[in-house]
Design an enzyme around this catalytic site. Structure first.
Site, PDB file in Angstrom:
ATOM      1  N   HIS A   1       0.868  -1.185   0.000  1.00  0.00           N
ATOM      2  CA  HIS A   1       0.000   0.000   0.000  1.00  0.00           C
ATOM      3  C   HIS A   1       0.904   1.235   0.000  1.00  0.00           C
ATOM      4  O   HIS A   1       2.018   1.200   0.540  1.00  0.00           O
ATOM      5  CB  HIS A   1      -0.837  -0.066   1.281  1.00  0.00           C
ATOM      6  CG  HIS A   1      -1.916   0.955   1.416  1.00  0.00           C
ATOM      7  ND1 HIS A   1      -1.665   2.257   1.777  1.00  0.00           N
ATOM      8  CD2 HIS A   1      -3.261   0.858   1.264  1.00  0.00           C
ATOM      9  CE1 HIS A   1      -2.812   2.920   1.843  1.00  0.00           C
ATOM     10  NE2 HIS A   1      -3.797   2.096   1.533  1.00  0.00           N
TER      11      HIS A   1
ATOM     12  N   ASP B   1       3.151  -4.535   8.011  1.00  0.00           N
ATOM     13  CA  ASP B   1       1.934  -3.750   7.859  1.00  0.00           C
ATOM     14  C   ASP B   1       0.755  -4.698   8.097  1.00  0.00           C
ATOM     15  O   ASP B   1       0.424  -5.520   7.239  1.00  0.00           O
ATOM     16  CB  ASP B   1       1.900  -3.158   6.444  1.00  0.00           C
ATOM     17  CG  ASP B   1       0.599  -2.419   6.152  1.00  0.00           C
ATOM     18  OD1 ASP B   1      -0.353  -2.527   6.947  1.00  0.00           O
ATOM     19  OD2 ASP B   1       0.537  -1.744   5.100  1.00  0.00           O
TER      20      ASP B   1
ATOM     21  N   GLN C   1      -4.521  -4.964   7.273  1.00  0.00           N
ATOM     22  CA  GLN C   1      -5.596  -5.848   6.783  1.00  0.00           C
ATOM     23  C   GLN C   1      -5.695  -7.149   7.576  1.00  0.00           C
ATOM     24  O   GLN C   1      -6.559  -7.966   7.293  1.00  0.00           O
ATOM     25  CB  GLN C   1      -5.380  -6.177   5.292  1.00  0.00           C
ATOM     26  CG  GLN C   1      -5.545  -4.977   4.377  1.00  0.00           C
ATOM     27  CD  GLN C   1      -6.942  -4.356   4.420  1.00  0.00           C
ATOM     28  OE1 GLN C   1      -7.924  -5.007   4.780  1.00  0.00           O
ATOM     29  NE2 GLN C   1      -7.034  -3.086   4.069  1.00  0.00           N
TER      30      GLN C   1
ATOM     31  N   LYS D   1     -10.114  -0.338  11.042  1.00  0.00           N
ATOM     32  CA  LYS D   1     -10.266  -1.506  10.159  1.00  0.00           C
ATOM     33  C   LYS D   1     -10.549  -2.779  10.954  1.00  0.00           C
ATOM     34  O   LYS D   1     -10.536  -3.872  10.405  1.00  0.00           O
ATOM     35  CB  LYS D   1      -9.000  -1.699   9.327  1.00  0.00           C
ATOM     36  CG  LYS D   1      -8.774  -0.590   8.285  1.00  0.00           C
ATOM     37  CD  LYS D   1      -7.577  -0.922   7.430  1.00  0.00           C
ATOM     38  CE  LYS D   1      -7.096   0.250   6.611  1.00  0.00           C
ATOM     39  NZ  LYS D   1      -7.944   0.557   5.466  1.00  0.00           N
TER      40      LYS D   1
ATOM     41  N   CYS E   1      -4.681   2.407  -3.625  1.00  0.00           N
ATOM     42  CA  CYS E   1      -3.366   2.850  -3.094  1.00  0.00           C
ATOM     43  C   CYS E   1      -2.271   1.842  -3.406  1.00  0.00           C
ATOM     44  O   CYS E   1      -1.400   1.559  -2.579  1.00  0.00           O
ATOM     45  CB  CYS E   1      -3.432   3.120  -1.596  1.00  0.00           C
ATOM     46  SG  CYS E   1      -4.417   4.560  -1.188  1.00  0.00           S
TER      47      CYS E   1
HETATM   48  C1  LIG Z   1      -2.411  -2.742   3.603  1.00  0.00           C
HETATM   49  C2  LIG Z   1      -2.708  -1.361   4.097  1.00  0.00           C
HETATM   50  N1  LIG Z   1      -1.731  -0.648   4.667  1.00  0.00           N
HETATM   51  C3  LIG Z   1      -1.937   0.583   5.148  1.00  0.00           C
HETATM   52  C4  LIG Z   1      -3.171   1.183   5.050  1.00  0.00           C
HETATM   53  C5  LIG Z   1      -3.363   2.563   5.602  1.00  0.00           C
HETATM   54  O1  LIG Z   1      -4.214   2.534   6.715  1.00  0.00           O
HETATM   55  P1  LIG Z   1      -4.703   3.905   7.363  1.00  0.00           P
HETATM   56  O2  LIG Z   1      -5.292   4.717   6.247  1.00  0.00           O
HETATM   57  O3  LIG Z   1      -5.722   3.475   8.373  1.00  0.00           O
HETATM   58  O4  LIG Z   1      -3.521   4.552   7.973  1.00  0.00           O
HETATM   59  C6  LIG Z   1      -4.216   0.496   4.446  1.00  0.00           C
HETATM   60  C7  LIG Z   1      -5.542   1.128   4.269  1.00  0.00           C
HETATM   61  O5  LIG Z   1      -6.328   0.752   3.451  1.00  0.00           O
HETATM   62  C8  LIG Z   1      -3.983  -0.815   3.966  1.00  0.00           C
HETATM   63  O6  LIG Z   1      -4.947  -1.526   3.375  1.00  0.00           O
END
Ligand SMILES: Cc1ncc(COP(=O)(O)O)c(C=O)c1O
Length: 407
Positions: free
Chosen positions: A122, A200, A203, A226, A365
């Site tokens: 992402h 990360d 998800q 999430k 993203c």
């Molecule tokens: C794999 C992953 N990493 C990071 C993020 C970023 O999360 P946040 O916008 O809550 O900081 C997301 C958000 O969709 C994501 O799916």
């Protein structure tokens, strides 16, 4: 085993119609709905305990501090961290990763060092490292994705994960492909060359059991919104010995041991990384979300979400003119990404909305990955504990209508 039918009743936002149809909420990878207990916890906090934390000597401040530090201990238990001090509260995954990219990377990287990422990251786990590379002179390398089946090409690791790699950052579950990566193996491989690992878990944190000690990661990041928690709160887990040697990345109240006109000394972690008034109310509600998820059982949640994604994958595979992304078997989390031939992902989402179905469409993203796969975007259905097999059928019926409309 939870009764998934009654679980659905816990989520007031699902009791509504959209465009005259019962809401089918399949945008959980973007954010999940909140159970009533979490909404009530937030109201309860503001109605009874609200005061600023840590510095107050009156009853409400002490209660709010207990709520906040209790949430820290609850989150530590949720991911099996060794101590609450290893939990830093942030705004979300993005801020957690930026914290490591600013504090750890700036203090530890030099020109020629390598930051290893994967092609399925992402933007939140990619752009902060580009910025860190620009500041420190480090360079980026990427573990390739195999193709539409969405796996990491681990045959390339020996070539890529050399001694020059100082940090290896990767996602647990891809938000676009649904792939569940072998994180324990990747953390062990990073450690073997002396690199720190950053996972990360945006998800995965609310969808499956997370055990940072079994995983062997150095840092792990996730977002409350999430995982049935409220927006605006996130977590950075870091091993204590790493956090304690890292400089602060923001300055202000709460993070200092002593301040003079020309220099200051810092508190240890986690306060060192929580400058200013922290988001104590949302942290408290996150602790309640952890209780809620553990009450259902995270293995059960994983089985439920992955089961629906598998069902969706099979049913969507039977449609004509569709391209499905991600692994087809047990390596998939609770989401399915797809592209209908000759129909833009935004059109799919707009038309599905007319049937009351909430999907996400676009690059998710993941622009570099989309480019590599030759796509401008996909539509994505992502499942959570309140979704049902009937909703998968509703999705398939809606896509059939959309295909007919465009034929
Ligand atoms: C794999 C992953 N990493 C990071 C993020 C970023 O999360 P946040 O916008 O809550 O900081 C997301 C958000 O969709 C994501 O799916």
């Amino acid at each position: 085993m939870p009764s998934w039918k009654t679980v659905r009743d816990d989520f007031p936002a699902l009791r509504q119609q959209v465009n005259g149809q019962p809401l089918v909420y399949l945008d959980n990878a973007a954010t999940t709905q909140k159970p009533q207990v979490v909404i009530d916890a937030l109201s309860h906090f503001y109605e009874h305990d609200n005061a600023n934390v840590h510095r107050g000597l009156h009853a409400l401040s002490m209660r709010a501090t207990d709520d906040y530090e209790g949430a820290r201990a609850r989150v530590a238990k949720f991911i099996n961290a060794a101590a609450p001090e290893e939990i830093v509260f942030t705004r979300g995954t993005t801020e957690s990763i930026n914290l490591v990219a600013s504090s750890w990377a700036d203090a530890n990287l030099k020109p020629g060092d390598v930051i290893l990422l994967t092609e399925m990251e992402h933007h939140s786990n990619l752009v902060p490292w580009q910025l860190a590379a620009r500041r420190t002179g480090a360079v980026l390398r990427y573990v390739p994705v195999t193709g539409d089946d969405g796996r990491l090409d681990l045959t390339q690791l020996d070539r890529l994960l050399t001694r020059e790699v100082k940090l290896f950052a990767f996602t647990h579950i891809s938000n676009t492909l649904g792939t569940i990566n072998p994180v324990a193996e990747l953390c062990a491989r990073a450690r073997a060359v002396g690199a720190v690992s950053v996972v990360d878990a945006a998800q995965s944190s609310g969808h499956m059991p997370i055990d940072v000690r079994a995983m062997g990661c150095d840092f792990l990041a996730f977002s409350g919104h999430k995982m049935a928690g409220v927006t605006g709160i996130g977590v950075l887990y870091g091993r204590r010995h790493l956090l304690d040697t890292m400089p602060p990345w923001q300055g202000g109240g709460g993070m200092i041991a002593h301040v003079d006109f020309f220099e200051s000394r810092w508190k240890p972690s986690p306060e060192r990384f929580e400058a200013g008034t922290p988001n104590f109310a949302d942290a408290y509600a996150l602790g309640v979300a952890c209780d809620y998820l553990d009450g259902l059982g995270r293995e059960e949640i994983q089985r439920h979400d992955a089961g629906l994604a598998q069902l969706a994958y099979e049913k969507l595979s039977a449609l004509p003119k569709i391209r499905l992304l991600g692994p087809p078997d047990g390596e998939r989390g609770g989401l399915v990404s797809f592209a209908l031939h000759d129909v833009h992902a935004h059109d799919v989402v707009t038309l599905a909305d007319q049937d009351g179905i909430a999907l996400r469409g676009g690059h998710h993203c993941n622009q570099p990955l989309m480019k590599k796969l030759g796509l401008t975007g996909t539509a994505r259905a992502s499942f959570y504990l309140y979704n049902t097999a009937a909703e998968v059928d509703a999705l398939v019926a809606s896509l059939q209508r959309i295909q007919k409309f465009f034929s």
